[in-house]
Design an enzyme around this catalytic site. Structure first.
Site, PDB file in Angstrom:
ATOM      1  CB  VAL A  62      -0.850   0.145   1.220  1.00  0.00           C
ATOM      2  CG1 VAL A  62      -1.844   1.027   1.233  1.00  0.00           C
ATOM      3  CG2 VAL A  62      -1.676  -1.142   1.356  1.00  0.00           C
ATOM      4  CB  CYS A  63       2.169   3.773  -1.748  1.00  0.00           C
ATOM      5  SG  CYS A  63       1.676   4.090  -3.305  1.00  0.00           S
ATOM      6  NE  ARG A  64      -0.908  11.906  -1.866  1.00  0.00           N
ATOM      7  CZ  ARG A  64      -1.287  12.124  -3.044  1.00  0.00           C
ATOM      8  NH1 ARG A  64      -0.906  11.789  -4.086  1.00  0.00           N
ATOM      9  NH2 ARG A  64      -2.272  13.400  -3.254  1.00  0.00           N
ATOM     10  CG  MET A  90      -2.889   4.843   2.448  1.00  0.00           C
ATOM     11  SD  MET A  90      -4.113   3.522   2.966  1.00  0.00           S
ATOM     12  CE  MET A  90      -4.774   4.353   4.480  1.00  0.00           C
TER      13      MET A  90
END
Length: 98
Positions: A62-64, A90
């Site tokens: 997961v990242c932005r 996210m």
């Protein structure tokens, strides 16, 4: 590369499935909230953190927005890890944050 939507990952969490989530964002981003239970390993640290990951486990990256997690997936796949990228990152996450 395998991918999963934020909704699909949230359903796994709600259903009580064991999910290993790795958040590769930077410290300041994670301070704004992360998926409950996610382990924070910034992208730049991933290559030096392989001892924290197990090849017999599956990880959701997961990242932005999905770019850095894609890079992390590509690196880890090349190292023999089983990983899935969470598309949208996210920014697309509507679930609980800690």
């Amino acid at each position: 590369m395998k991918s999963i939507t934020t909704v699909e990952l949230q359903e796994k969490i709600i259903n009580g499935e064991k999910v290993n989530i790795i958040d590769v964002r930077e410290d300041a981003e994670v301070a704004e909230g992360k998926i409950p239970g996610a382990k924070h390993i910034p992208l730049g640290v991933v290559p030096n953190s392989l001892e924290k990951l197990y090849k017999n486990e599956h990880y959701y990256m997961v990242c932005r927005s999905g770019g850095r997690s894609t890079a992390a997936c590509e690196f880890l796949i090349n190292q023999g890890y089983d990983v899935t990228n969470m598309t949208g990152g996210m920014l697309a996450w509507k679930g609980e944050k800690e």
